[in-house]
Design a protein around this motif. Structure first.
Motif, mmCIF file in Angstrom:
data_model
loop_
_atom_site.group_PDB
_atom_site.id
_atom_site.type_symbol
_atom_site.label_atom_id
_atom_site.label_comp_id
_atom_site.label_asym_id
_atom_site.label_seq_id
_atom_site.Cartn_x
_atom_site.Cartn_y
_atom_site.Cartn_z
ATOM 1 N N LEU A 176 17.363 -9.662 -27.773
ATOM 2 C CA LEU A 176 18.294 -9.686 -28.903
ATOM 3 C C LEU A 176 19.383 -8.638 -28.760
ATOM 4 O O LEU A 176 20.539 -8.872 -29.134
ATOM 5 C CB LEU A 176 17.532 -9.496 -30.213
ATOM 6 C CG LEU A 176 16.522 -10.602 -30.537
ATOM 7 C CD1 LEU A 176 15.862 -10.337 -31.883
ATOM 8 C CD2 LEU A 176 17.181 -11.964 -30.529
ATOM 9 N N GLU A 177 19.033 -7.473 -28.227
ATOM 10 C CA GLU A 177 20.062 -6.463 -27.999
ATOM 11 C C GLU A 177 21.086 -6.968 -27.008
ATOM 12 O O GLU A 177 22.292 -6.740 -27.153
ATOM 13 C CB GLU A 177 19.424 -5.166 -27.499
ATOM 14 C CG GLU A 177 18.680 -4.398 -28.584
ATOM 15 C CD GLU A 177 18.035 -3.132 -28.060
ATOM 16 O OE1 GLU A 177 17.957 -2.985 -26.822
ATOM 17 O OE2 GLU A 177 17.604 -2.302 -28.889
ATOM 18 N N ASN A 178 20.620 -7.663 -25.975
ATOM 19 C CA ASN A 178 21.532 -8.205 -24.981
ATOM 20 C C ASN A 178 22.476 -9.241 -25.587
ATOM 21 O O ASN A 178 23.621 -9.383 -25.167
ATOM 22 C CB ASN A 178 20.732 -8.850 -23.841
ATOM 23 C CG ASN A 178 21.562 -9.085 -22.604
ATOM 24 O OD1 ASN A 178 22.379 -8.268 -22.235
ATOM 25 N ND2 ASN A 178 21.347 -10.210 -21.958
ATOM 26 N N ALA A 179 21.994 -9.947 -26.616
ATOM 27 C CA ALA A 179 22.790 -11.003 -27.229
ATOM 28 C C ALA A 179 23.690 -10.514 -28.353
ATOM 29 O O ALA A 179 24.802 -11.020 -28.520
ATOM 30 C CB ALA A 179 21.864 -12.104 -27.764
ATOM 31 N N VAL A 299 28.919 -10.764 -15.426
ATOM 32 C CA VAL A 299 28.177 -11.518 -16.436
ATOM 33 C C VAL A 299 27.098 -10.628 -17.040
ATOM 34 O O VAL A 299 26.427 -9.875 -16.325
ATOM 35 C CB VAL A 299 27.527 -12.773 -15.804
ATOM 36 C CG1 VAL A 299 26.711 -13.538 -16.840
ATOM 37 C CG2 VAL A 299 28.589 -13.674 -15.194
ATOM 38 N N GLN A 300 26.927 -10.703 -18.361
ATOM 39 C CA GLN A 300 25.834 -9.990 -19.013
ATOM 40 C C GLN A 300 24.536 -10.705 -18.632
ATOM 41 O O GLN A 300 24.205 -11.758 -19.192
ATOM 42 C CB GLN A 300 26.020 -9.995 -20.528
ATOM 43 C CG GLN A 300 27.268 -9.287 -21.009
ATOM 44 C CD GLN A 300 27.108 -7.773 -20.999
ATOM 45 O OE1 GLN A 300 25.997 -7.267 -20.971
ATOM 46 N NE2 GLN A 300 28.208 -7.059 -21.023
ATOM 47 N N ALA A 301 23.798 -10.174 -17.670
ATOM 48 C CA ALA A 301 22.623 -10.869 -17.141
ATOM 49 C C ALA A 301 21.400 -9.962 -17.190
ATOM 50 O O ALA A 301 21.492 -8.760 -16.931
ATOM 51 C CB ALA A 301 22.871 -11.324 -15.706
ATOM 52 N N VAL A 302 20.252 -10.556 -17.517
ATOM 53 C CA VAL A 302 18.987 -9.828 -17.541
ATOM 54 C C VAL A 302 17.913 -10.729 -16.943
ATOM 55 O O VAL A 302 17.912 -11.945 -17.179
ATOM 56 C CB VAL A 302 18.608 -9.406 -18.980
ATOM 57 C CG1 VAL A 302 18.471 -10.612 -19.888
ATOM 58 C CG2 VAL A 302 17.342 -8.571 -18.990
ATOM 59 N N ALA A 303 17.027 -10.160 -16.135
ATOM 60 C CA ALA A 303 15.917 -10.904 -15.554
ATOM 61 C C ALA A 303 14.668 -10.713 -16.412
ATOM 62 O O ALA A 303 14.355 -9.591 -16.822
ATOM 63 C CB ALA A 303 15.647 -10.447 -14.122
ATOM 64 N N GLN A 304 13.985 -11.808 -16.686
ATOM 65 C CA GLN A 304 12.705 -11.768 -17.388
ATOM 66 C C GLN A 304 11.708 -12.604 -16.597
ATOM 67 O O GLN A 304 12.096 -13.539 -15.895
ATOM 68 C CB GLN A 304 12.831 -12.315 -18.813
ATOM 69 C CG GLN A 304 13.676 -11.461 -19.730
ATOM 70 C CD GLN A 304 13.701 -12.000 -21.150
ATOM 71 O OE1 GLN A 304 13.079 -13.009 -21.464
ATOM 72 N NE2 GLN A 304 14.427 -11.318 -22.019
#
Length: 311
Positions: A176-179, A299-304
């Motif tokens: 959610l913080e990333n979004a 790009v705002q990218a995060v790995a999960q």
């Protein structure tokens, strides 16, 4: 994620925002409507939004959404979030109408839909010994099924889906913080690169699915078997395969073609799912590499990693 299904215990304010009674002009607000399945973690999401500077109201009837937003806009609020769910009976059509009215009034409403798999919801309710709001005299599974059916319309219109089935509270917060932590009227597209194991099923919220099973499996290398794709030795083994480099390069070329189109169409959140057999080695290494390369492209990218540690 161990979200409590106590949907009435979420964030709430008892003091309304300050209002200028003589004011007639209202500035546009950044509005997030949090909805979804009971027990999926909507209140946890509300607390995260509250920490991000949103004024959060829990269990708001849809009919009061626009009046509350207008009230806040006449005060000093710029970010408003409301948790709206089936506790407000017959809410689905009313909620969609309220969101459309907010957009027509110049506000910026976004819908966050929080959900989880049925077996996860059942486990959470049983652990907390609470009754589902639509259960009535029937079974818990009946209440969950009825709620899914009731939410079909608003779920299809959601701007962001978050499946909390395999997320802990820290991972949900990071998502959610990333979004939502960014300011500005036109937030950039946010990409979640999610590794998973095909043997556990496809992620429900995936926009794109990549199959990494064509690469040699580190599971069959004894010294690599107990490690994960986050381990440098496994990462080097996977990315060092002859086909791995061209595969990543060409798929990134496809993403570079798609992302501008997604932005033009107003899509703000993308989930790229990368799968291998068990979600431990190949998909994890490839997902980390995709996220790293996308971030290098701005790009705002995060790995999960959905299934890491599940075996």
């Amino acid at each position: 994620m161990s979200a409590e299904p106590q949907e009435g215990a979420g964030p709430q304010r008892d003091v309304v925002p300050p209002v200028d009674p003589t004011g007639t002009e209202t500035a546009p607000l950044d509005v997030v409507v949090v909805t979804g399945l009971s027990g999926s973690g909507k209140n946890t999401a509300g607390r995260v939004l509250e920490d991000l500077g949103f004024y959060v109201v829990d269990n708001l009837p849809p009919a009061l959404l626009q009046p509350m937003v207008e009230l806040g806009a006449r005060g000093d609020l710029r970010r408003f979030a409301a948790i709206v769910d089936v506790r407000s009976r017959a809410f689905s059509s009313d909620l969609q109408e309220s969101i459309e009215a907010l957009a027509s009034a110049g506000h910026r409403p976004r819908v966050l839909y929080v959900h989880a798999r049925d077996e996860v919801l059942v486990r959470r309710y049983e652990s907390n010994r609470r009754e589902h709001p639509l259960q009535g005299s029937g079974r818990l599974a009946d209440g969950i099924a009825a709620e899914r059916a009731l939410l079909t319309g608003i779920a299809g219109d959601a701007d962001l889906w978050v499946d909390t089935s395999d997320l802990n509270v820290h991972q949900l917060r990071a998502t959610l913080e990333n979004a939502f932590a960014r300011e500005g009227h036109a937030p950039p597209l946010t990409a979640t690169v999610l590794s998973f194991g095909f043997k556990y099923g496809l992620p429900l919220d995936a926009d794109l699915v990549v199959d990494a099973r064509f690469l040699p499996n580190p599971h069959w290398v004894p010294e690599l078997r107990p490690r994960t794709g986050q381990d440098p030795a496994v990462r080097d083994f996977v990315l060092g395969q002859d086909d791995a480099g061209p595969f990543v390069d060409r798929y990134l070329d496809v993403l570079r073609l798609l992302l501008p189109g997604y932005r033009r169409e107003g899509k703000r959140y993308l989930t790229l799912a990368v799968g291998c057999t068990g979600g431990k080695h190949r998909s994890v290494a490839i997902a980390e590499e995709f996220a790293r390369r996308l971030a290098a492209d701005g790009v705002q990218a995060v790995a999960q990693h959905r299934d890491l540690g599940r075996e």
